[in-house]
Write an enzyme that holds these catalytic residues in place. Structure first.
Site, PDB file in Angstrom:
ATOM      1  N   THR A  76     -33.892   0.184 -33.958  1.00 14.02           N
ATOM      2  CA  THR A  76     -33.844   1.445 -33.184  1.00 14.02           C
ATOM      3  C   THR A  76     -34.882   1.307 -32.065  1.00 14.02           C
ATOM      4  OG1 THR A  76     -35.319   2.507 -34.784  1.00 14.02           O
ATOM      5  CG2 THR A  76     -32.964   2.917 -35.019  1.00 14.02           C
ATOM      6  N   LYS A 129     -36.145  -3.174 -40.405  1.00 11.45           N
ATOM      7  CA  LYS A 129     -36.254  -2.472 -39.132  1.00 11.45           C
ATOM      8  C   LYS A 129     -37.205  -1.306 -39.335  1.00 11.45           C
ATOM      9  CE  LYS A 129     -34.928   0.955 -37.750  1.00 11.45           C
ATOM     10  NZ  LYS A 129     -35.381   2.390 -37.709  1.00 11.45           N
ATOM     11  N   THR A 152     -37.507   5.349 -39.419  1.00 11.37           N
ATOM     12  CA  THR A 152     -37.006   4.928 -40.718  1.00 11.37           C
ATOM     13  C   THR A 152     -37.277   3.453 -40.934  1.00 11.37           C
ATOM     14  OG1 THR A 152     -35.266   6.556 -40.815  1.00 11.37           O
ATOM     15  CG2 THR A 152     -34.905   4.539 -42.040  1.00 11.37           C
ATOM     16  N   GLU A 156     -44.518   1.768 -33.039  1.00  6.85           N
ATOM     17  CA  GLU A 156     -44.280   2.446 -31.757  1.00  6.85           C
ATOM     18  C   GLU A 156     -45.576   2.729 -31.004  1.00  6.85           C
ATOM     19  OE1 GLU A 156     -42.169   5.890 -33.048  1.00  6.85           O
ATOM     20  OE2 GLU A 156     -40.256   4.840 -33.165  1.00  6.85           O
ATOM     21  N   ASN A 209     -42.634   9.167 -28.601  1.00 10.50           N
ATOM     22  CA  ASN A 209     -42.172  10.123 -29.601  1.00 10.50           C
ATOM     23  C   ASN A 209     -41.999  11.539 -29.073  1.00 10.50           C
ATOM     24  OD1 ASN A 209     -41.833   8.610 -32.131  1.00 10.50           O
ATOM     25  ND2 ASN A 209     -43.937   8.013 -31.667  1.00 10.50           N
ATOM     26  N   SER A 263     -34.635  13.452 -26.656  1.00 13.79           N
ATOM     27  CA  SER A 263     -34.191  14.165 -25.456  1.00 13.79           C
ATOM     28  C   SER A 263     -33.716  13.183 -24.405  1.00 13.79           C
ATOM     29  CB  SER A 263     -35.322  15.033 -24.919  1.00 13.79           C
ATOM     30  OG  SER A 263     -36.501  14.282 -24.799  1.00 13.79           O
TER      31      SER A 263
END
Lengths: 392, 392
Positions: free
Chosen positions: B155, B177, B188, B268, B387, B392
């Site tokens: 992702t 992942k 996740t 991230e 994040n 959006s």
């Protein structure tokens, strides 16, 4: 206003040179009586700063004649020397007040001088400057010094915070610093409240604990708990009015609530104030646990910053708690739009308007009749910047 | 490599059109036996996605013939329709495999097809595209499809993650992942491990639980727990080798540890990997609690990002736990410099070199003999940006 709104108090705020930038960094609040009643609530962090350990001892006696507060250094994790420094600050304050003739109350004893510190953890205070500053502050005490005192306790605060509520012939006022809170805390929260109501220490204690439980304790800007958080309430009795207990407690709660909201509104780097209301919980504890879990979810805090009504992150946060609920009965509203119904997709998320600073999240646990409100902030790049450069 | 390093497995990764950008989004892993033994560990979040609820049921039987995984949508908080969609995905996968003649094991039953999903919570999957994609993936199954499968489950991952450990005549390999973790989870985490060792389901389960407990469960990038986290271990027995239990368990642990480190390394927005070792704890639980509290302290995470050895924030975090310790006996090292000794100032903090990606924090509780290691990341403006714009 501030800590000198009530009769019987003087205050001062001066620059002692503790902060290298020359800003005000030392505040003094003096109770001139006739009462010296006081109550205090302190951080629940087990690593407590020297001034917290000292002031907890002072408050056990139920009397506080003066509070001396410094910004520019937390005096936390400073070992035996740190505690000696706090002790010396109290000694110096009492001595200086007595020398200056502030002895209406029969002379100040070090054991009735509370000490508060805020700033970087792990550094000793520059005691020469601080003790000289105490003399300077004593010399500048006035019944109008409340605002200067509120300014001198600022650290990363962008504005100073004060609040006042008046009863029938008596007043409760106060000042706060910090972008944070009591139980969990961002930077240090220091609050001094004063009243001229004629109230004994036990009643002050009951009113203060009830007030902080639903105000400062339910503010959770960034989930971090300080080593120095302190809330003090001093009563001079100078109004000679004995207030009705419920009215007095409500006034204390209202001042705490006002100051707590100001803390959230000035939280480091925040762009949103998030009001999280948990409803239909099986108990108030459940409601608080769920509210706090939502308040501390970094992914959700980022989404709110991005004005993204990401209700899935609310459900994820609820799912980590031990509160009573069934996943397929959960409902979530963001700014009053029920974007999640029965644990699944609800009203159209594009109906949610998040352009304003205040964002309201309602989490319906469908498990009972209790509720609680927690206030939080979003997570922003400014928060990261401010807190990655704080001590360097 | 990846899930096809072990004999007896084929895999595929294709673009089914679930992701709007056309990137690969559907992966399939098939066990061709002779064994179909399997074990699984799932998120402890009480709000579980439909594929987790389904796969938990599948794993109760101890047999998995295939795993179908999609990115581009988590199928979480999607109600009864979401569960029906997961069920339909398993049905379609079994049917398509049987039609294509992948029936060496006597035919695939939907009840042995595990399903994993990752992506945004609260949206139904585009089932037409997904079911068509299943046929396409079945047509592309090969014994060399492991890398493509690992790519299709990405992702926000910047790289795909695989690991392989070989034993004496048998192999354990896998893919992962996520920029996150099992118990608490950022986005996740999905992990599929395969082995050709001849191991029954009960032994797989014991090895997997022991491995995840000290690897994925001790990775805490951002304190957030996903609704979809899943770790599966499938054994084909194709090597016909029955490994020694301890050697097999160690191989599973090593693969999990490797993948867990890769997750932290690709978290991230992170710029630092933080290794938090808690030593001299009174119990392993105490060590984990303290490590997690340090891992989740946003102020500390910001300081690490700013390469600021702010040990006061480590002590603040320790102070919020219920672990056994005395504040004035705590010691903290950052990158092996003991900046805090006996709860107070230790070695010169300017000696700490924090220019590298890995930062090591050692917290000595001086309360016992147990220890634990937790891995975390720093908090950065990039994390906030990524994040706050995710959905959006």
């Amino acid at each position: 206003m501030s800590v000198t709104a009530a009769q019987g108090f003087t205050a001062a705020g001066i620059a002692a040179g503790i902060k290298e930038n020359g800003n005000p960094d030392l505040a003094l609040v003096v109770n001139h009586g006739p009462r010296l009643a006081a109550a205090g609530v302190f951080t629940s962090n087990r690593v407590k700063a020297a001034p917290v350990l000292w002031s907890e001892q002072v408050l056990r006696g139920g009397e506080v004649s003066a509070v001396v507060l410094n910004s520019g250094g937390a005096n936390a994790c400073t070992g035996p020397q740190g505690f000696q420094d706090t002790h010396a600050t109290a000694e110096k304050t009492a001595e200086s007040l007595n020398t200056a003739g502030h002895d209406e109350t029969g002379g100040h004893a070090p054991g009735t001088v509370a000490v508060c510190s805020t700033g970087l953890i792990g550094e000793l205070l520059p005691m020469g400057k601080l003790l000289t500053g105490v003399d300077k502050a004593v010399a500048q005490l006035t019944p109008h010094g409340g605002e200067k005192a509120a300014i001198a306790i600022k650290t990363t605060d962008s504005v100073h915070k004060t609040a006042v509520v008046s009863g029938d012939g008596w007043t409760v006022g106060g000042m706060a610093k910090g972008a944070g809170m009591l139980a969990p805390g961002l930077a240090t929260m220091l609050v001094v409240l004063t009243t001229d109501a004629d109230v004994p220490a036990a009643e002050l204690d009951a009113a203060l604990r009830a007030a902080t439980r639903t105000t400062f304790d339910r503010v959770d800007s960034d989930g971090c708990m300080s080593t120095n958080d302190t809330v003090l309430l001093l009563a001079s009795g100078a109004s000679r009015v004995v207030p009705e207990a419920a009215a007095f407690a409500e006034a204390v709660r209202a001042v705490c609530d006002d100051l707590a909201r100001q803390l959230i509104g000035d939280a480091e780097g925040a762009s949103k104030d998030i009001r999280i209301e948990v409803i239909h919980a099986a108990s108030e504890d459940d409601a608080v646990e769920v509210g706090r879990s939502i308040a501390r979810n970094n992914l959700l805090k980022c989404a709110i910053h991005g004005e993204d009504p990401n209700w899935g992150r609310v459900l994820s946060a609820i799912g980590t708690t031990s509160a009573a609920f069934e996943p397929d009965r959960l409902n979530v509203a963001i700014n009053d739009v029920w974007v999640c119904k029965n644990g699944s997709v609800g009203e159209d998320r594009s109906l949610v308007d998040m352009r304003y600073r205040e964002v309201r999240i309602t989490a319906d646990l469908a498990a009972g009749t209790d509720s609680a409100v927690i206030w939080a902030n979003d997570l922003t790049a400014d928060y990261v910047h401010e807190n990655s450069a704080y001590s360097s």
